[in-house]
Design a protein around this motif. Structure first.
Motif, PDB file in Angstrom:
ATOM      1  N   TYR A 166     -14.365  18.229  -1.092  1.00  0.00           N
ATOM      2  CA  TYR A 166     -12.856  18.491  -1.151  1.00  0.00           C
ATOM      3  C   TYR A 166     -12.719  19.239  -0.684  1.00  0.00           C
ATOM      4  O   TYR A 166     -12.022  20.089  -0.026  1.00  0.00           O
ATOM      5  N   LEU A 197     -12.224  21.562 -12.483  1.00  0.00           N
ATOM      6  CA  LEU A 197     -11.554  20.426 -12.165  1.00  0.00           C
ATOM      7  C   LEU A 197     -11.123  19.463 -13.746  1.00  0.00           C
ATOM      8  O   LEU A 197     -10.191  19.002 -13.774  1.00  0.00           O
ATOM      9  N   PHE A 217      -4.394  13.279  -9.768  1.00  0.00           N
ATOM     10  CA  PHE A 217      -4.610  13.947  -8.494  1.00  0.00           C
ATOM     11  C   PHE A 217      -4.455  14.653  -7.914  1.00  0.00           C
ATOM     12  O   PHE A 217      -4.726  15.978  -7.134  1.00  0.00           O
ATOM     13  N   LEU A 240     -16.397  22.608 -10.797  1.00  0.00           N
ATOM     14  CA  LEU A 240     -16.426  20.604 -11.878  1.00  0.00           C
ATOM     15  C   LEU A 240     -15.680  20.886 -12.575  1.00  0.00           C
ATOM     16  O   LEU A 240     -14.835  20.143 -12.903  1.00  0.00           O
ATOM     17  N   LEU A 284     -14.139  12.425 -13.177  1.00  0.00           N
ATOM     18  CA  LEU A 284     -13.461  12.857 -12.029  1.00  0.00           C
ATOM     19  C   LEU A 284     -13.963  12.939 -10.297  1.00  0.00           C
ATOM     20  O   LEU A 284     -13.335  12.340  -9.475  1.00  0.00           O
ATOM     21  N   TYR A 285     -15.244  12.515 -10.368  1.00  0.00           N
ATOM     22  CA  TYR A 285     -16.186  11.766  -9.510  1.00  0.00           C
ATOM     23  C   TYR A 285     -15.235  10.605  -8.530  1.00  0.00           C
ATOM     24  O   TYR A 285     -14.725  10.087  -7.427  1.00  0.00           O
ATOM     25  N   THR A 321     -16.097  13.493  -2.506  1.00  0.00           N
ATOM     26  CA  THR A 321     -16.289  14.215  -3.600  1.00  0.00           C
ATOM     27  C   THR A 321     -15.357  15.045  -4.177  1.00  0.00           C
ATOM     28  O   THR A 321     -14.946  16.191  -2.888  1.00  0.00           O
ATOM     29  N   PRO A 322     -16.156  16.031  -5.270  1.00  0.00           N
ATOM     30  CA  PRO A 322     -14.585  16.910  -5.530  1.00  0.00           C
ATOM     31  C   PRO A 322     -15.561  17.459  -4.681  1.00  0.00           C
ATOM     32  O   PRO A 322     -14.388  18.698  -4.259  1.00  0.00           O
ATOM     33  N   PHE A 376     -11.661  11.479  -7.142  1.00  0.00           N
ATOM     34  CA  PHE A 376     -11.456  11.701  -5.888  1.00  0.00           C
ATOM     35  C   PHE A 376     -12.154  10.534  -4.713  1.00  0.00           C
ATOM     36  O   PHE A 376     -11.869  10.150  -3.886  1.00  0.00           O
TER      37      PHE A 376
END
Length: 319
Positions: free
Chosen positions: A260, A234, A214, A231, A245-246, A256-257, A249
């Motif tokens: 953010y 990332l 992260f 997304l 990924l979700y 959520t990404p 975060f």
């Protein structure tokens, strides 16, 4: 497709003999040989700029030409087709006709066999192996013993969000002639990190588990706030699925990404509006710089985050 990638001040050849242009390319961009039609007399154009560790090149041969090379040795080529088409032949007999908007990524040990159409024009970024290796070290990724290799040659521009805008900015900085070495190095690192988001053989396991992953993603976001961060980008950076990924975060940022990234952009804008040393001509320009295209929604998001409109922040800075 028209892009602002190298302008008149970077022109080296205009309407020149293709062999003269090829000789220049051999000295500055990569070793190769060309084969022209015996019945044609094309005139070639080339623009070139050196920028830190990068070489930026825009080239057209003005006629059908076949370009071959056994290998590029210690350099990578990112080639963006701007006009016409280009036939690529792979080492295993594959073929593909590249069209405008497609990318060809060539590893150092990949043989090169390309045939340009008469109207073909390309933009090429030459990148040394050392720059990608430095990006791996910076992210604490494990460089493979056989060297970094991209496992796919063909890509679309949409796979690297904001790439054209970034390259346009790099070209402007290169042509200005005033960018300090540290800034040139910074842009080189950003481009290297963007390319490493594409499928490759780099191992991304990092010490510290999810927390360290992260932190690396958060650092990447901070370094690329003016870019269109996706997304997929990332997730590729962390070598995890979008679903993971979700979860990452949610665990480390409680959001959520997408939210953010938007919040970090707003925080950077807020800091710029408050800092008298940061030149700001108007709110619209700042918002567009960070990808906020709907100004009404931007103002509403800004007020929700900071309790005032961006214009109010700027006015207080001026007082």
């Amino acid at each position: 497709m028209e892009f602002s990638l190298l302008k008149e001040k970077s022109v080296v050849f205009k309407g020149a003999d293709p062999h003269d242009v090829s000789g220049y390319v051999n000295r500055h961009v990569g070793s190769h040989s060309i084969r022209l039609s015996r019945t044609s007399h094309p005139s070639a154009d080339l623009s070139h700029r050196k920028f830190g560790d990068l070489d930026l090149c825009r080239i057209s041969y003005g006629g059908t030409v076949r370009v071959t090379s056994e290998a590029l040795e210690t350099i990578y080529h990112l080639q963006i087709l701007l006009k016409g088409h280009c036939l690529w032949r792979g080492a295993r007999g594959q073929e593909h006709h590249f069209v405008p908007g497609e990318l060809l990524l060539i590893n150092p040990d990949d043989p090169v066999d390309l045939t340009y159409s008469q109207d073909c024009e390309k933009f090429i970024v030459k990148m040394p192996e050392s720059l990608l290796e430095a990006a791996c070290a910076e992210n604490h990724w494990q460089r493979p013993g056989e060297g970094i290799r991209f496992t796919a040659n063909r890509h679309g521009l949409q796979e690297i969000g904001g790439l054209l805008n970034l390259l346009g900015l790099v070209c402007e900085e290169a042509e200005s002639g005033v960018a300090p070495p540290r800034l040139q190095e910074h842009y080189g690192r950003i481009i290297a990190n963007k390319l490493l988001c594409l499928q490759n053989n780099v191992r991304r396991e990092q010490p510290g588990g999810a927390s360290a992953i992260f932190e690396r993603i958060a650092h990447f976001i901070e370094e690329n706030l003016k870019q269109d961060i996706t997304l997929e980008q990332l997730a590729g950076l962390a070598n995890i699925s979008p679903r993971s990924l979700y979860a990452l975060f949610e665990k480390h940022a409680r959001t959520t990404p997408r939210h953010y990234v938007r919040q970090k952009k707003l925080e950077r804008i807020n800091a710029s509006l408050r800092d008298p040393s940061v030149p700001v001509r108007n709110i619209t320009e700042v918002a567009l710089d960070y990808g906020f295209l709907h100004l009404g929604r931007f103002s509403e998001s800004y007020r929700n985050a900071f309790g005032e409109l961006p214009s109010d922040t700027l006015k207080r800075r001026a007082c």
